[in-house]
Scaffold this active site. Structure first.
Site, PDB file in Angstrom:
ATOM      1  N   TYR A 125       0.811  -1.221   0.000  1.00  0.00           N
ATOM      2  CA  TYR A 125       0.000   0.000   0.000  1.00  0.00           C
ATOM      3  C   TYR A 125       0.847   1.275   0.000  1.00  0.00           C
ATOM      4  O   TYR A 125       0.343   2.354   0.261  1.00  0.00           O
ATOM      5  CB  TYR A 125      -0.941   0.008   1.211  1.00  0.00           C
ATOM      6  N   LYS A 177       2.057 -15.141   3.115  1.00  0.00           N
ATOM      7  CA  LYS A 177       2.043 -15.854   1.835  1.00  0.00           C
ATOM      8  C   LYS A 177       3.508 -16.079   1.445  1.00  0.00           C
ATOM      9  O   LYS A 177       3.926 -15.815   0.306  1.00  0.00           O
ATOM     10  CB  LYS A 177       1.287 -15.023   0.789  1.00  0.00           C
ATOM     11  N   ASP A 212      -4.603 -17.660   2.151  1.00  0.00           N
ATOM     12  CA  ASP A 212      -5.784 -18.254   1.487  1.00  0.00           C
ATOM     13  C   ASP A 212      -6.434 -19.314   2.383  1.00  0.00           C
ATOM     14  O   ASP A 212      -7.660 -19.365   2.526  1.00  0.00           O
ATOM     15  CB  ASP A 212      -5.433 -18.819   0.103  1.00  0.00           C
ATOM     16  N   ASP A 236      -6.068  -5.651   5.486  1.00  0.00           N
ATOM     17  CA  ASP A 236      -7.200  -4.851   5.017  1.00  0.00           C
ATOM     18  C   ASP A 236      -8.363  -5.782   4.673  1.00  0.00           C
ATOM     19  O   ASP A 236      -9.514  -5.572   5.070  1.00  0.00           O
ATOM     20  CB  ASP A 236      -6.747  -4.060   3.779  1.00  0.00           C
TER      21      ASP A 236
END
Ligand code: NAI
Length: 343
Positions: A125, A177, A212, A236
Protein backbone atom coordinates in the site's frame (compact mmCIF):
# COMPACT_ATOMS: atom_id res chain seq x y z
CA UNK A 1 -10.40 14.79 40.85
CA UNK A 2 -10.19 12.96 37.49
CA UNK A 3 -7.39 14.16 35.23
CA UNK A 4 -8.79 15.71 32.05
CA UNK A 5 -7.57 14.21 28.77
CA UNK A 6 -7.13 16.53 25.77
CA UNK A 7 -8.29 14.83 22.56
CA UNK A 8 -9.01 15.89 18.98
CA UNK A 9 -12.52 15.31 17.62
CA UNK A 10 -13.16 15.16 13.87
CA UNK A 11 -16.88 14.71 13.12
CA UNK A 12 -16.08 13.95 9.46
CA UNK A 13 -18.39 13.67 6.46
CA UNK A 14 -21.80 12.15 5.69
CA UNK A 15 -23.24 10.39 8.73
CA UNK A 16 -20.11 11.39 10.72
CA UNK A 17 -21.69 14.32 12.62
CA UNK A 18 -24.79 12.20 13.45
CA UNK A 19 -22.84 9.30 14.96
CA UNK A 20 -20.37 11.66 16.66
CA UNK A 21 -23.30 13.46 18.37
CA UNK A 22 -24.59 10.10 19.61
CA UNK A 23 -21.12 9.08 20.82
CA UNK A 24 -20.62 12.36 22.70
CA UNK A 25 -23.98 11.93 24.47
CA UNK A 26 -22.95 8.45 25.58
CA UNK A 27 -19.44 9.53 26.65
CA UNK A 28 -21.03 12.36 28.67
CA UNK A 29 -23.25 9.85 30.45
CA UNK A 30 -20.11 7.83 31.23
CA UNK A 31 -18.39 10.99 32.52
CA UNK A 32 -15.45 10.29 30.23
CA UNK A 33 -12.87 13.00 31.01
CA UNK A 34 -12.05 14.08 27.44
CA UNK A 35 -11.50 17.78 26.60
CA UNK A 36 -12.40 17.86 22.92
CA UNK A 37 -10.65 20.03 20.38
CA UNK A 38 -13.07 20.07 17.40
CA UNK A 39 -11.37 19.95 13.98
CA UNK A 40 -12.31 19.32 10.35
CA UNK A 41 -10.99 17.05 7.59
CA UNK A 42 -12.16 15.22 4.45
CA UNK A 43 -14.78 16.90 2.27
CA UNK A 44 -15.66 19.29 5.10
CA UNK A 45 -11.97 20.30 5.23
CA UNK A 46 -11.99 21.02 1.48
CA UNK A 47 -15.23 23.02 1.76
CA UNK A 48 -14.21 25.14 4.75
CA UNK A 49 -10.40 25.34 4.59
CA UNK A 50 -9.57 24.26 1.02
CA UNK A 51 -7.64 21.23 2.30
CA UNK A 52 -8.85 17.68 3.16
CA UNK A 53 -6.35 17.66 6.03
CA UNK A 54 -5.96 21.30 7.16
CA UNK A 55 -2.80 22.30 9.09
CA UNK A 56 -4.90 23.18 12.17
CA UNK A 57 -6.20 19.61 12.32
CA UNK A 58 -2.69 18.16 12.06
CA UNK A 59 -1.43 20.61 14.70
CA UNK A 60 -4.24 19.59 17.04
CA UNK A 61 -3.38 15.87 16.78
CA UNK A 62 0.33 16.65 17.20
CA UNK A 63 -0.63 18.39 20.46
CA UNK A 64 -3.17 15.90 21.87
CA UNK A 65 -1.71 12.68 20.32
CA UNK A 66 -5.22 11.27 20.63
CA UNK A 67 -8.18 11.55 18.27
CA UNK A 68 -11.68 10.24 17.65
CA UNK A 69 -12.76 10.64 14.06
CA UNK A 70 -15.85 10.16 11.95
CA UNK A 71 -15.57 8.82 8.38
CA UNK A 72 -13.85 11.01 5.79
CA UNK A 73 -14.98 11.01 2.19
CA UNK A 74 -12.37 10.26 -0.50
CA UNK A 75 -13.24 10.63 -4.18
CA UNK A 76 -12.46 7.45 -6.17
CA UNK A 77 -9.96 7.61 -9.03
CA UNK A 78 -8.95 11.29 -9.23
CA UNK A 79 -9.44 14.07 -6.68
CA UNK A 80 -7.42 14.38 -3.51
CA UNK A 81 -5.35 11.73 -1.75
CA UNK A 82 -7.07 9.87 1.10
CA UNK A 83 -6.86 11.86 4.35
CA UNK A 84 -6.89 8.54 6.21
CA UNK A 85 -3.72 7.38 4.45
CA UNK A 86 -2.10 10.79 5.06
CA UNK A 87 -2.95 10.59 8.77
CA UNK A 88 -1.36 7.12 8.97
CA UNK A 89 1.83 8.43 7.37
CA UNK A 90 1.99 11.72 9.28
CA UNK A 91 1.62 10.05 12.70
CA UNK A 92 3.25 6.71 11.79
CA UNK A 93 0.08 4.86 12.81
CA UNK A 94 1.69 1.51 12.11
CA UNK A 95 -0.78 -0.76 13.91
CA UNK A 96 -4.40 -1.09 12.88
CA UNK A 97 -6.42 -2.96 15.48
CA UNK A 98 -9.78 -4.37 14.44
CA UNK A 99 -11.63 -6.42 17.06
CA UNK A 100 -14.62 -8.52 15.94
CA UNK A 101 -16.88 -9.85 18.67
CA UNK A 102 -20.38 -11.31 18.45
CA UNK A 103 -22.74 -8.83 20.07
CA UNK A 104 -26.07 -10.05 18.74
CA UNK A 105 -26.35 -13.83 19.17
CA UNK A 106 -28.19 -16.01 16.68
CA UNK A 107 -26.36 -14.86 13.57
CA UNK A 108 -24.38 -17.10 11.26
CA UNK A 109 -21.72 -17.59 13.96
CA UNK A 110 -21.99 -17.31 17.72
CA UNK A 111 -19.29 -16.50 20.24
CA UNK A 112 -16.82 -14.94 17.79
CA UNK A 113 -14.12 -12.98 19.62
CA UNK A 114 -11.23 -12.15 17.31
CA UNK A 115 -8.74 -9.36 16.81
CA UNK A 116 -7.01 -8.56 13.53
CA UNK A 117 -3.76 -6.60 13.91
CA UNK A 118 -2.80 -5.16 10.53
CA UNK A 119 0.48 -3.51 9.55
CA UNK A 120 -0.76 -0.10 8.43
CA UNK A 121 2.06 1.79 6.67
CA UNK A 122 4.22 -0.66 4.67
CA UNK A 123 3.62 -3.51 2.21
CA UNK A 124 1.85 -3.16 -1.10
CA UNK A 125 0.00 0.00 0.00
CA UNK A 126 3.00 2.33 -0.24
CA UNK A 127 1.81 3.48 -3.66
CA UNK A 128 4.95 2.57 -5.62
CA UNK A 129 3.04 1.80 -8.79
CA UNK A 130 3.42 2.58 -12.46
CA UNK A 131 2.36 1.55 -15.94
CA UNK A 132 4.63 0.78 -18.89
CA UNK A 133 3.55 1.79 -22.36
CA UNK A 134 3.93 -0.74 -25.17
CA UNK A 135 3.05 0.41 -28.68
CA UNK A 136 -0.16 2.43 -28.54
CA UNK A 137 -1.27 1.05 -25.15
CA UNK A 138 -0.14 3.33 -22.28
CA UNK A 139 -1.38 0.76 -19.75
CA UNK A 140 0.15 -2.34 -21.36
CA UNK A 141 1.98 -3.36 -18.17
CA UNK A 142 1.24 -2.51 -14.53
CA UNK A 143 3.92 -2.75 -11.86
CA UNK A 144 3.57 -2.41 -8.09
CA UNK A 145 6.40 -2.64 -5.58
CA UNK A 146 5.73 -3.63 -1.99
CA UNK A 147 8.11 -2.77 0.83
CA UNK A 148 8.25 -4.57 4.17
CA UNK A 149 11.13 -3.84 6.50
CA UNK A 150 12.62 -5.77 9.42
CA UNK A 151 12.13 -2.71 11.66
CA UNK A 152 8.53 -2.14 10.52
CA UNK A 153 7.63 -5.80 10.97
CA UNK A 154 9.29 -5.93 14.40
CA UNK A 155 7.43 -2.93 15.83
CA UNK A 156 4.07 -4.22 14.58
CA UNK A 157 4.70 -7.77 15.83
CA UNK A 158 5.88 -6.50 19.21
CA UNK A 159 2.71 -4.42 19.46
CA UNK A 160 0.60 -7.49 18.60
CA UNK A 161 2.31 -9.85 21.08
CA UNK A 162 2.15 -7.26 23.88
CA UNK A 163 -1.52 -6.50 23.12
CA UNK A 164 -2.34 -10.23 23.15
CA UNK A 165 -0.64 -10.72 26.52
CA UNK A 166 -2.13 -7.62 28.18
CA UNK A 167 -5.65 -8.49 27.02
CA UNK A 168 -5.40 -12.13 28.17
CA UNK A 169 -5.49 -13.72 24.72
CA UNK A 170 -4.32 -17.31 24.17
CA UNK A 171 -2.94 -17.50 20.64
CA UNK A 172 -1.30 -15.24 18.07
CA UNK A 173 -1.56 -16.43 14.45
CA UNK A 174 0.82 -14.98 11.87
CA UNK A 175 -0.89 -14.75 8.46
CA UNK A 176 1.42 -14.69 5.42
CA UNK A 177 2.04 -15.85 1.84
CA UNK A 178 5.73 -16.64 2.22
CA UNK A 179 5.43 -19.76 0.03
CA UNK A 180 4.97 -17.48 -3.02
CA UNK A 181 6.07 -13.97 -1.99
CA UNK A 182 9.18 -15.31 -0.33
CA UNK A 183 10.87 -11.95 0.29
CA UNK A 184 7.93 -9.55 0.78
CA UNK A 185 5.95 -11.64 3.24
CA UNK A 186 8.82 -14.00 4.11
CA UNK A 187 10.52 -11.19 6.05
CA UNK A 188 7.36 -10.74 8.14
CA UNK A 189 7.09 -14.46 8.92
CA UNK A 190 10.80 -14.82 9.67
CA UNK A 191 10.76 -11.75 11.96
CA UNK A 192 7.71 -13.14 13.81
CA UNK A 193 9.36 -16.52 14.37
CA UNK A 194 12.62 -14.99 15.59
CA UNK A 195 10.88 -12.45 17.82
CA UNK A 196 8.61 -15.09 19.36
CA UNK A 197 11.55 -17.42 20.09
CA UNK A 198 13.61 -14.58 21.59
CA UNK A 199 11.01 -12.68 23.61
CA UNK A 200 7.59 -14.31 23.78
CA UNK A 201 8.13 -18.08 23.93
CA UNK A 202 6.31 -19.41 27.02
CA UNK A 203 4.37 -16.14 27.40
CA UNK A 204 1.94 -16.56 24.49
CA UNK A 205 1.42 -19.29 21.89
CA UNK A 206 2.06 -18.54 18.24
CA UNK A 207 1.23 -20.38 15.03
CA UNK A 208 1.33 -19.49 11.35
CA UNK A 209 -1.11 -19.85 8.47
CA UNK A 210 -1.11 -18.99 4.77
CA UNK A 211 -3.59 -16.22 3.86
CA UNK A 212 -5.78 -18.25 1.49
CA UNK A 213 -6.15 -21.12 3.98
CA UNK A 214 -6.82 -18.56 6.71
CA UNK A 215 -9.73 -17.05 4.75
CA UNK A 216 -11.31 -20.48 4.34
CA UNK A 217 -10.74 -21.49 7.97
CA UNK A 218 -12.25 -18.21 9.22
CA UNK A 219 -15.44 -18.88 7.31
CA UNK A 220 -15.61 -22.56 8.39
CA UNK A 221 -14.87 -22.01 12.07
CA UNK A 222 -13.77 -18.57 13.34
CA UNK A 223 -13.47 -20.02 16.87
CA UNK A 224 -10.11 -21.59 16.01
CA UNK A 225 -8.47 -18.12 15.88
CA UNK A 226 -7.79 -15.52 18.52
CA UNK A 227 -5.36 -12.77 17.41
CA UNK A 228 -4.51 -12.61 13.69
CA UNK A 229 -1.43 -10.57 12.76
CA UNK A 230 -0.58 -9.74 9.17
CA UNK A 231 0.78 -7.36 6.56
CA UNK A 232 -1.08 -4.37 5.10
CA UNK A 233 -3.05 -5.77 2.12
CA UNK A 234 -3.96 -9.10 3.77
CA UNK A 235 -4.95 -7.22 6.94
CA UNK A 236 -7.20 -4.85 5.02
CA UNK A 237 -9.11 -7.77 3.51
CA UNK A 238 -9.20 -9.96 6.63
CA UNK A 239 -10.46 -7.17 8.86
CA UNK A 240 -13.51 -6.62 6.66
CA UNK A 241 -13.99 -10.39 6.49
CA UNK A 242 -14.09 -10.67 10.30
CA UNK A 243 -16.46 -7.66 10.51
CA UNK A 244 -18.78 -9.66 8.25
CA UNK A 245 -18.63 -12.64 10.64
CA UNK A 246 -20.18 -10.59 13.44
CA UNK A 247 -22.93 -8.60 11.78
CA UNK A 248 -21.31 -6.09 9.43
CA UNK A 249 -19.93 -2.59 9.32
CA UNK A 250 -22.34 -1.01 11.81
CA UNK A 251 -20.64 -2.94 14.63
CA UNK A 252 -16.97 -2.77 13.55
CA UNK A 253 -14.54 -0.42 15.36
CA UNK A 254 -10.92 0.31 14.50
CA UNK A 255 -7.90 1.80 16.27
CA UNK A 256 -4.85 3.18 14.49
CA UNK A 257 -1.95 3.20 16.89
CA UNK A 258 1.50 4.62 16.28
CA UNK A 259 4.59 6.16 17.72
CA UNK A 260 3.24 9.71 17.57
CA UNK A 261 -0.52 9.34 18.13
CA UNK A 262 -3.54 7.04 18.37
CA UNK A 263 -6.64 7.63 16.24
CA UNK A 264 -9.91 5.80 16.83
CA UNK A 265 -12.69 5.41 14.25
CA UNK A 266 -15.50 3.24 12.90
CA UNK A 267 -14.44 0.93 10.08
CA UNK A 268 -17.30 2.07 7.84
CA UNK A 269 -17.38 5.09 5.55
CA UNK A 270 -19.57 8.20 5.35
CA UNK A 271 -22.67 6.28 4.14
CA UNK A 272 -23.95 8.98 1.74
CA UNK A 273 -27.07 6.91 0.99
CA UNK A 274 -28.44 7.38 4.52
CA UNK A 275 -26.90 10.73 5.47
CA UNK A 276 -29.30 13.13 7.19
CA UNK A 277 -32.03 10.52 7.61
CA UNK A 278 -31.38 9.96 11.32
CA UNK A 279 -31.06 6.18 10.91
CA UNK A 280 -27.26 5.64 11.10
CA UNK A 281 -25.98 3.08 13.57
CA UNK A 282 -23.52 4.76 15.96
CA UNK A 283 -22.33 1.46 17.55
CA UNK A 284 -19.11 1.09 15.53
CA UNK A 285 -17.95 4.56 16.61
CA UNK A 286 -19.07 3.86 20.18
CA UNK A 287 -16.99 0.67 20.21
CA UNK A 288 -14.06 2.72 18.84
CA UNK A 289 -14.61 5.10 21.77
CA UNK A 290 -14.43 2.04 24.09
CA UNK A 291 -11.01 1.20 22.59
CA UNK A 292 -9.97 4.82 23.16
CA UNK A 293 -11.07 4.62 26.81
CA UNK A 294 -8.95 1.46 27.20
CA UNK A 295 -5.97 3.18 25.59
CA UNK A 296 -6.38 5.91 28.26
CA UNK A 297 -6.45 3.29 31.04
CA UNK A 298 -10.19 3.82 31.60
CA UNK A 299 -11.08 0.14 31.15
CA UNK A 300 -13.94 0.30 33.68
CA UNK A 301 -15.75 2.91 31.57
CA UNK A 302 -15.10 0.87 28.40
CA UNK A 303 -16.60 -2.21 30.08
CA UNK A 304 -19.71 -0.23 31.14
CA UNK A 305 -20.12 1.08 27.61
CA UNK A 306 -19.93 -2.42 26.08
CA UNK A 307 -22.39 -3.79 28.66
CA UNK A 308 -24.84 -0.97 27.88
CA UNK A 309 -24.55 -1.67 24.13
CA UNK A 310 -25.24 -5.38 24.75
CA UNK A 311 -28.30 -4.56 26.85
CA UNK A 312 -29.71 -1.98 24.43
CA UNK A 313 -29.36 -4.31 21.44
CA UNK A 314 -30.34 -7.60 23.09
CA UNK A 315 -32.67 -6.78 26.01
CA UNK A 316 -34.30 -3.51 24.88
CA UNK A 317 -34.11 -4.87 21.31
CA UNK A 318 -33.52 -1.40 19.91
CA UNK A 319 -31.69 -1.80 16.61
CA UNK A 320 -31.07 0.43 13.61
CA UNK A 321 -32.00 -0.59 10.06
CA UNK A 322 -28.61 -2.10 9.18
CA UNK A 323 -29.23 -4.67 11.97
CA UNK A 324 -32.77 -5.43 10.78
CA UNK A 325 -34.48 -3.07 13.26
CA UNK A 326 -36.38 0.19 12.80
CA UNK A 327 -34.89 2.34 15.53
CA UNK A 328 -33.61 5.85 14.80
CA UNK A 329 -30.12 6.93 15.85
CA UNK A 330 -31.72 9.20 18.44
CA UNK A 331 -33.98 6.55 20.03
CA UNK A 332 -31.12 4.05 20.19
CA UNK A 333 -28.81 6.64 21.77
CA UNK A 334 -31.45 7.65 24.33
CA UNK A 335 -31.90 4.02 25.41
CA UNK A 336 -28.14 3.53 25.61
CA UNK A 337 -27.72 6.59 27.83
CA UNK A 338 -30.52 5.31 30.10
CA UNK A 339 -28.76 1.92 30.33
CA UNK A 340 -25.45 3.57 31.24
CA UNK A 341 -27.12 5.62 33.99
CA UNK A 342 -28.60 2.41 35.46
CA UNK A 343 -25.48 0.23 35.32
P1 NAI B 1 -19.79 3.02 3.54
O1 NAI B 1 -19.18 2.24 4.65
O2 NAI B 1 -19.94 4.48 3.75
O3 NAI B 1 -21.24 2.42 3.20
C1 NAI B 1 -21.48 1.08 2.79
C2 NAI B 1 -22.92 0.66 3.14
O4 NAI B 1 -23.02 0.47 4.56
C3 NAI B 1 -23.94 1.74 2.79
O5 NAI B 1 -25.12 1.13 2.35
C4 NAI B 1 -24.19 2.46 4.12
O6 NAI B 1 -25.46 3.03 4.24
C5 NAI B 1 -24.00 1.32 5.12
N1 NAI B 1 -23.48 1.85 6.40
C6 NAI B 1 -22.20 2.22 6.66
N2 NAI B 1 -22.09 2.65 7.92
C7 NAI B 1 -23.31 2.55 8.47
C8 NAI B 1 -23.83 2.86 9.77
N3 NAI B 1 -23.06 3.35 10.75
N4 NAI B 1 -25.16 2.64 9.99
C9 NAI B 1 -25.94 2.13 9.03
N5 NAI B 1 -25.50 1.81 7.79
C10 NAI B 1 -24.20 2.03 7.51
O7 NAI B 1 -18.90 2.74 2.24
P2 NAI B 1 -18.89 3.47 0.82
O8 NAI B 1 -20.29 3.85 0.43
O9 NAI B 1 -18.10 2.61 -0.04
O10 NAI B 1 -18.03 4.79 1.05
C11 NAI B 1 -18.59 6.10 1.20
C12 NAI B 1 -17.45 7.09 1.46
O11 NAI B 1 -16.80 6.80 2.71
C13 NAI B 1 -16.35 7.08 0.39
O12 NAI B 1 -16.00 8.42 0.11
C14 NAI B 1 -15.18 6.38 1.07
O13 NAI B 1 -13.94 6.82 0.60
C15 NAI B 1 -15.38 6.79 2.52
N6 NAI B 1 -14.78 5.84 3.49
C16 NAI B 1 -14.15 6.39 4.57
C17 NAI B 1 -13.62 5.57 5.55
C18 NAI B 1 -12.95 6.22 6.73
O14 NAI B 1 -12.93 7.42 6.84
N7 NAI B 1 -12.40 5.45 7.64
C19 NAI B 1 -13.71 4.11 5.47
C20 NAI B 1 -14.44 3.62 4.31
C21 NAI B 1 -14.95 4.48 3.35
Amino acid sequence: MTTRIPATLIPGDGIGPEIVDATLAVLDALEAPFDWDWQIAGLEGVRVAGDPLPPATLASIHRTRLALKGPLETPSGGGYRSSNVRLREEFQLYANLRPARTIIPGGRYDGVDLVVVRENVEGLYMGYEHFIKIGEDPHAVAIATGVNTRAGSTRLLEFAFEHAIVTGRRLVTIVHKANIMKALTGIFLETAQQLHARKYHGRIDMDTVIIDACAMKLVLDPGQFDVLVTTNLFGDILSDLVAGLVGGLGLAPGANIGTDAAIFEAVHGSAPDITGKGVANPTALLLAAALMLEQCKLGDKAARLRKAIDATLNIDKLRTGDLGGSSTTQAYTKALVARIRNL
